[in-house]
Each structure stands twice: as structure tokens, then as C-alpha cells.
Design a protein around this motif. Structure first.
Motif, mmCIF file in Angstrom:
data_model
loop_
_atom_site.group_PDB
_atom_site.id
_atom_site.type_symbol
_atom_site.label_atom_id
_atom_site.label_comp_id
_atom_site.label_asym_id
_atom_site.label_seq_id
_atom_site.Cartn_x
_atom_site.Cartn_y
_atom_site.Cartn_z
ATOM 1 N N THR A 69 0.835 -1.201 0.000
ATOM 2 C CA THR A 69 0.000 0.000 0.000
ATOM 3 C C THR A 69 0.868 1.249 0.000
ATOM 4 O OG1 THR A 69 -1.860 -1.064 1.122
ATOM 5 C CG2 THR A 69 -1.687 1.333 1.344
ATOM 6 N N VAL A 70 1.900 1.248 0.836
ATOM 7 C CA VAL A 70 2.801 2.398 0.936
ATOM 8 C C VAL A 70 3.607 2.574 -0.336
ATOM 9 C CG1 VAL A 70 4.826 3.304 2.137
ATOM 10 C CG2 VAL A 70 2.912 2.363 3.446
ATOM 11 N N THR A 71 4.195 1.506 -0.832
ATOM 12 C CA THR A 71 5.100 1.627 -1.979
ATOM 13 C C THR A 71 4.362 1.890 -3.295
ATOM 14 O OG1 THR A 71 5.143 -0.795 -2.235
ATOM 15 C CG2 THR A 71 6.879 0.214 -0.896
ATOM 16 N N ASN A 72 3.078 1.571 -3.352
ATOM 17 C CA ASN A 72 2.304 1.801 -4.583
ATOM 18 C C ASN A 72 1.493 3.089 -4.553
ATOM 19 O OD1 ASN A 72 3.175 -0.612 -5.783
ATOM 20 N ND2 ASN A 72 1.553 -1.788 -4.791
ATOM 21 N N ALA A 73 1.508 3.805 -3.434
ATOM 22 C CA ALA A 73 0.681 5.004 -3.295
ATOM 23 C C ALA A 73 1.234 6.166 -4.115
ATOM 24 C CB ALA A 73 0.590 5.399 -1.820
ATOM 25 N N ASP A 74 0.360 7.105 -4.440
ATOM 26 C CA ASP A 74 0.772 8.312 -5.165
ATOM 27 C C ASP A 74 1.424 9.327 -4.234
ATOM 28 O OD1 ASP A 74 -0.330 7.643 -7.829
ATOM 29 O OD2 ASP A 74 -2.239 7.684 -6.755
ATOM 30 N N GLY A 75 1.161 9.200 -2.944
ATOM 31 C CA GLY A 75 1.755 10.090 -1.950
ATOM 32 C C GLY A 75 1.749 9.415 -0.598
ATOM 33 N N LEU A 76 2.629 9.877 0.283
ATOM 34 C CA LEU A 76 2.768 9.259 1.602
ATOM 35 C C LEU A 76 2.849 10.319 2.695
ATOM 36 C CD1 LEU A 76 3.399 6.852 3.537
ATOM 37 C CD2 LEU A 76 5.815 7.133 2.890
ATOM 38 N N ILE A 77 2.097 10.099 3.763
ATOM 39 C CA ILE A 77 2.219 10.893 4.981
ATOM 40 C C ILE A 77 2.774 9.961 6.048
ATOM 41 C CG2 ILE A 77 0.965 12.114 6.795
ATOM 42 C CD1 ILE A 77 -1.073 12.940 4.619
ATOM 43 N N PHE A 95 10.655 1.174 7.852
ATOM 44 C CA PHE A 95 11.436 1.607 6.694
ATOM 45 C C PHE A 95 12.695 0.762 6.491
ATOM 46 C CE2 PHE A 95 8.770 5.343 7.394
ATOM 47 C CZ PHE A 95 8.267 5.487 6.119
ATOM 48 N N ASP A 96 13.120 0.021 7.512
ATOM 49 C CA ASP A 96 14.199 -0.951 7.321
ATOM 50 C C ASP A 96 13.733 -2.111 6.448
ATOM 51 O OD1 ASP A 96 16.036 0.456 8.809
ATOM 52 O OD2 ASP A 96 15.786 -0.739 10.628
ATOM 53 N N VAL A 97 12.461 -2.433 6.525
ATOM 54 C CA VAL A 97 11.909 -3.565 5.780
ATOM 55 C C VAL A 97 11.579 -3.190 4.335
ATOM 56 C CG1 VAL A 97 9.945 -5.167 5.675
ATOM 57 C CG2 VAL A 97 11.041 -4.687 7.863
ATOM 58 N N VAL A 98 11.238 -1.930 4.098
ATOM 59 C CA VAL A 98 10.882 -1.479 2.749
ATOM 60 C C VAL A 98 12.114 -1.548 1.838
ATOM 61 C CG1 VAL A 98 10.151 0.537 1.402
ATOM 62 C CG2 VAL A 98 9.017 -0.003 3.557
ATOM 63 N N GLU A 99 11.919 -2.058 0.628
ATOM 64 C CA GLU A 99 13.017 -2.117 -0.346
ATOM 65 C C GLU A 99 13.571 -0.717 -0.593
ATOM 66 O OE1 GLU A 99 14.407 -4.699 -1.934
ATOM 67 O OE2 GLU A 99 13.140 -6.187 -0.960
ATOM 68 N N ARG A 100 14.882 -0.617 -0.755
ATOM 69 C CA ARG A 100 15.538 0.689 -0.830
ATOM 70 C C ARG A 100 15.018 1.561 -1.973
ATOM 71 N NH1 ARG A 100 20.426 3.105 -2.923
ATOM 72 N NH2 ARG A 100 21.071 4.772 -1.531
ATOM 73 N N ASP A 101 14.708 0.981 -3.114
ATOM 74 C CA ASP A 101 14.264 1.768 -4.268
ATOM 75 C C ASP A 101 12.750 1.954 -4.325
ATOM 76 O OD1 ASP A 101 16.881 1.996 -5.113
ATOM 77 O OD2 ASP A 101 16.778 0.160 -6.310
ATOM 78 N N ALA A 102 12.023 1.388 -3.382
ATOM 79 C CA ALA A 102 10.569 1.366 -3.470
ATOM 80 C C ALA A 102 9.933 2.753 -3.348
ATOM 81 C CB ALA A 102 9.990 0.437 -2.406
ATOM 82 N N LEU A 103 10.613 3.686 -2.688
ATOM 83 C CA LEU A 103 10.063 5.037 -2.512
ATOM 84 C C LEU A 103 10.813 6.072 -3.349
ATOM 85 C CD1 LEU A 103 9.386 5.060 1.343
ATOM 86 C CD2 LEU A 103 7.742 4.758 -0.510
ATOM 87 N N ASP A 104 11.551 5.627 -4.337
ATOM 88 C CA ASP A 104 12.330 6.528 -5.184
ATOM 89 C C ASP A 104 11.416 7.569 -5.839
ATOM 90 O OD1 ASP A 104 14.253 7.719 -6.713
ATOM 91 O OD2 ASP A 104 14.898 5.908 -7.744
#
Length: 199
Positions: A69-77, A95-104
Motif C-alpha cells: 500500500t505504501v510503496t504503490n501510493a501516489d503520496g505518503l504521509i 522503513f528498514d523492511v521497505v526495499e531501498r528503491d521502493a520510494l524513489d
């Protein structure tokens, strides 16, 4: 449909962290003036799954859905309470678990809560560097809410509206991600035949 993911790393229920996250989300939706799907993720509900994912390297179940949900969203709060002058352990573990490039390039609005104004710089010296490492695009205005801010007139509301307008502008300016069409470059028929002959 525009999607807005909201992360709340508060430990209590209810919490001032969730309250700030909800206010930022509502202000962003108002600033976008379009249909927006808001997905709020309470990290406390995924605490055990986050530890498991940190140990195994693979999020699973409802936590995996939360990460997507976070990595596919158009924006993040992203909002966290401040403990010992920095973000909470839940916030960091997520954020340690999220892939490094997922929020590029992802548009992000940062918020934090704390008991006193002394921790207000935690957004700039702790949260922004984390988002810079993940290569997210963070709005200029971070929103910190101390206990005294909830009863104050105008100050917090003005900061919330300003930050939300900045996030909305970033979301509107970001080009839609290109989805690859698997039929754009079909496998030549001769190669398919050759592969079949080799079996």
C-alpha cells in the motif's frame, strides 16, 4: 483514483500521532480536490510482523499488504512520536523492511509528535536523512505537534494546511508511472518453437 498512504507510528490508542496523521490526510485530500483513496496504516498493529520481516527479509500476510500500500501510493504521509530525540523504533523498523528503491521519487510529508517543543528539530535531523537515503521527495514543511499545540489557535492548523498543500502539489506534478505492456515486445514465434523443440 489517486491513492494516499498514511503511516502512524503511535503506540497508544488513540494517540496524538494518529490524530496528527488524520489531520494531515484530511488537509491533503482537501487540497487535491479530486477523488482520493486514503489508506491509513497503524504500525502498532504490525509490530510482530515487522520484526519477523526484519529477521527473514520477507514481509508476509497483512503486513506485506501494508508495505505494498505504501510503496504503490501516489503520496505518503509518515508520522511518528519522538522518543529520545528521534523517531520511534516502529517507524525505523518499517522503513528498514521497505526495499531501498521502493520510494524513489515518492512525494512524502513528514510529521512528528512529542511532549515539548524541544524535539521539534527531529524531523529535520532524523527523519529527512532517512527519507533522503530512500530517495523520496519530501515536502519543505514538516509538521511537529507538541502537547501545547493542540490547544493553540492557528499555529498547528496553519502548518498542517501549508504542508498538505505542498504534498498535493508534488502529487499532482509527479508523472504517472509507466506500466509495461507485456504485449509490446512479444517473444518471436521462432524462439518459442526452438524452446519447445529443446524440451
Amino acid at each position: 483514483m489517486t491513492t494516499l498512504a498514511v503511516i502512524s507510528a503511535g503506540l497508544g490508542q488513540p494517540s496524538s500521532t494518529r490524530l496528527l496523521a488524520d489531520r494531515l490526510a484530511a488537509a491533503t485530500v482537501a487540497a487535491l480536490r479530486r477523488d482520493v483513496s486514503v489508506e491509513t496504516i497503524e504500525l502498532r498493529d504490525h509490530a510482530h510482523a515487522m520484526v519477523d520481516a526484519a529477521l527473514t527479509g520477507f514481509p508476509s500476510g497483512t503486513f506485506r499488504a501494508a508495505v505494498e500500500t505504501v510503496t504503490n501510493a501516489d503520496g505518503l504521509i509518515a508520522v511518528t512520536p519522538v522518543f529520545n530525540a528521534s523517531y520511534s523504533g516502529l517507524f525505523k523498523t518499517f522503513f528498514d523492511v521497505v526495499e531501498r528503491d521502493a520510494l524513489d521519487g515518492a512525494p512524502v510529508l513528514l510529521g512528528a509528535t512529542g511532549g515539548t517543543e524541544r524535539h521539534s528539530l527531529a524531523i529535520d535531523y532524523a527523519m529527512r536523512p532517512l527519507m533522503a537515503y530512500l530517495r523520496a521527495t519530501v515536502v519543505p514543511t514538516g509538521v511537529y505537534a507538541a502537547s501545547a499545540d493542540w490547544g493553540a489557535d492557528g499555529g498547528l492548523a496553519d502548518r498542517v494546511d501549508r504542508a498538505a498543500a505542498e504534498l498535493a502539489a508534488l502529487m499532482e506534478a509527479r508523472p504517472a508511472p509507466e506500466k509495461a505492456d507485456p504485449y509490446d515486445e512479444p517473444v518471436p514465434f521462432e524462439r518459442l518453437l526452438a524452446q519447445g523443440a529443446g524440451q
